[in-house]
Design an enzyme around this catalytic site. Structure first.
Site, PDB file in Angstrom:
ATOM      1  NE  ARG A  18      -3.688  -2.135   2.697  1.00 44.57           N
ATOM      2  CZ  ARG A  18      -3.481  -3.198   3.483  1.00 44.57           C
ATOM      3  NH1 ARG A  18      -2.361  -3.280   4.185  1.00 44.57           N
ATOM      4  NH2 ARG A  18      -4.380  -4.163   3.556  1.00 44.57           N
TER       5      ARG A  18
ATOM      6  CE  LYS B 136      -7.265  -0.407   3.950  1.00 40.46           C
ATOM      7  NZ  LYS B 136      -8.357  -0.918   3.087  1.00 40.46           N
TER       8      LYS B 136
ATOM      9  CG  HIS C  15      -4.791   0.181  -4.133  1.00 41.90           C
ATOM     10  ND1 HIS C  15      -4.035   0.636  -3.086  1.00 41.90           N
ATOM     11  CD2 HIS C  15      -5.654  -0.728  -3.609  1.00 41.90           C
ATOM     12  CE1 HIS C  15      -4.445   0.053  -1.976  1.00 41.90           C
ATOM     13  NE2 HIS C  15      -5.407  -0.794  -2.267  1.00 41.90           N
TER      14      HIS C  15
ATOM     15  NE  ARG D  69      -3.285  -3.933  -1.313  1.00 44.43           N
ATOM     16  CZ  ARG D  69      -2.578  -4.481  -0.331  1.00 44.43           C
ATOM     17  NH1 ARG D  69      -1.254  -4.396  -0.371  1.00 44.43           N
ATOM     18  NH2 ARG D  69      -3.157  -5.115   0.667  1.00 44.43           N
TER      19      ARG D  69
ATOM     20  CG  HIS E 252      -5.981  -8.621   2.251  1.00 45.99           C
ATOM     21  ND1 HIS E 252      -6.157  -9.197   1.016  1.00 45.99           N
ATOM     22  CD2 HIS E 252      -5.823  -7.283   2.014  1.00 45.99           C
ATOM     23  CE1 HIS E 252      -6.130  -8.266   0.081  1.00 45.99           C
ATOM     24  NE2 HIS E 252      -5.927  -7.104   0.655  1.00 45.99           N
TER      25      HIS E 252
ATOM     26  CE1 TYR F   6      -6.172  -6.320  -4.766  1.00 47.84           C
ATOM     27  CE2 TYR F   6      -6.979  -7.365  -2.760  1.00 47.84           C
ATOM     28  CZ  TYR F   6      -6.402  -6.288  -3.397  1.00 47.84           C
ATOM     29  OH  TYR F   6      -6.052  -5.183  -2.687  1.00 47.84           O
TER      30      TYR F   6
END
Length: 410
Positions: free
Chosen positions: A259, A284, A353, A356, A379, A388
């Site tokens: 990120r 995150k 992104h 990513r 994640h 994804y």
């Protein structure tokens, strides 16, 4: 007074020099700061008591003086540099600039008290990430300001779904369905807090409904291998300090799918050169993960650290390429610029992104288990990784079944 002014100018010059500003930029700042101090001396005003209104008055005077001297008005952005110089000067003279706005109206104080309480609850009770809190607080301030301007603080007691609908109608123009759904979610959180603290008698949250969103309905932007190679090759040709920095960032994006915040927060001590590992702090969930430091990434980082990175005390690896040399906080403009320079035009967004997403597709096509893909991408759950799967559209087409033809009865 003039001695004090000379001291301020010297202090400003030393500060800008210490921040590695170019000598020409330092000279310009000195020039604009001196002109402002001369104006204060003519008006018999003390620099320690200058207000924002008086700064605006000076800039209006300076604009008129420019027009009288050159016979034409200055450009629309001419005032930016003088204002920047004045702000730096007044920060030295007054300690804090611009000064904090004094709270005069009780309703303003009440609204700010609600916001402070709400922010504390989000941070201490819910334990949300800083970025999430910032988004929720922006919506809270905006909604409360709008509501107080319409009916004052007392209007909270009578808040109804009619006002909620009016606010949503105000926010809706120009927003996509996903963005409008986010507004509704943030507004529900604010209204829920107001009801929980007894400021709203009725719980209106069940009536705050955003547009219906379907799981995996949109396909994010991504890049294929040839596009990534083109961006890296084009950027590598730029041997300037900025080019070395951008190439190292692009290598990190293409290799690990990080990120933007994880790259901006990467520090010198996160690179273990002896063990050839890279420590990543995921933005995150504040968890750490360790990646092998692959040769292309390591070489790009070394080139930047040795030849491109300014000599600064900051521990963050990637810093701005022009003064003041502080840690980078946003990569979107740089990424979109490098994509455009390489002639790469992905559909949709063109920020960090897309790399990513490309990394996720590459692992999917290599039959990497979904759990490992989620671990690499940082994640928390497999649900985050599921988004994804829809990116591998060509792979899905390869296993699609033919639609049986209908038999025509004679």
């Amino acid at each position: 007074m003039f001695k004090l002014h000379d001291e301020l100018i010297a202090e400003l010059s030393n500060l800008l020099t210490a921040q590695k500003y170019n000598s020409v930029v330092v000279a310009n700042h000195r020039l604009y700061a001196r002109a402002f101090l001369d104006y204060l001396a003519e008006c018999d005003m003390q620099v320690e008591t200058v207000t924002p209104v008086q700064v605006d008055q000076y800039l209006a005077y300076a604009t008129q003086d420019f027009e009288a001297q050159y016979g034409r008005p200055p450009s629309a952005r001419w005032h930016v540099l003088p204002r920047t110089s004045i702000n730096k000067l007044l920060r030295l003279a007054q300690g804090k600039w611009p000064p904090a706005t004094e709270i005069i109206e009780p309703e303003t104080a009440y609204r700010q008290a609600i916001c402070c309480e709400y922010e504390e609850w989000l941070r201490d009770e819910r334990g949300l990430a800083c970025a999430t809190i910032a988004a929720l607080m922006w919506e809270a301030r905006n909604f409360l300001r709008w509501q107080f301007e319409r009916g004052g603080a007392a209007s909270l007691d009578k808040l109804s779904i009619v006002e909620i609908d009016l606010y949503m109608d105000l926010r809706a123009p120009g927003l996509r369905r996903k963005s409008l759904a986010d507004v509704a979610e943030r507004l529900r959180s604010v209204v829920r807090h107001l009801h929980r603290t007894g400021r709203i008698p009725t719980d209106l949250t069940p009536h705050i409904i955003g547009p219906m969103l379907y799981a995996y309905e949109g396909v994010p932007s991504t890049l294929d291998k040839s596009q990534i190679a083109a961006v890296l090759a084009t950027t590598k040709k730029d041997g300037s300090p900025r080019g070395l920095r951008d190439f190292a960032i692009l290598q990190l994006l293409a290799t690990y799918g990080l990120r933007a915040g994880e790259i901006c927060r990467l520090r010198l001590e996160d690179v273990n050169w002896r063990r050839e590992s890279l420590r990543i702090r995921h933005t995150k969930n504040d968890a750490y993960s360790y990646m092998p430091l692959l040769a292309p990434v390591g070489e790009a980082l070394l080139d930047y650290l040795r030849q491109g990175r300014p000599l600064v005390e900051s521990r963050e690896i990637f810093v701005r390429s022009c003064a003041p040399y502080i840690a980078m906080t946003n990569l979107y403009g740089m990424i979109s610029g490098r994509l455009a320079a390489a002639g790469v035009e992905p559909p949709g967004k063109r920020g960090p992104h897309v790399f990513r997403h490309a990394r996720a597709v590459e692992m999917l096509r290599a039959s990497v288990p979904q759990k490992i893909i989620g671990d690499v991408l940082g994640h928390r759950s497999t649900e985050s990784t599921n988004a994804y799967l829809k990116l591998a559209t060509e792979d899905l087409r390869a296993v699609a079944l033919d639609v049986p033809a209908l038999e025509v009865l004679s």
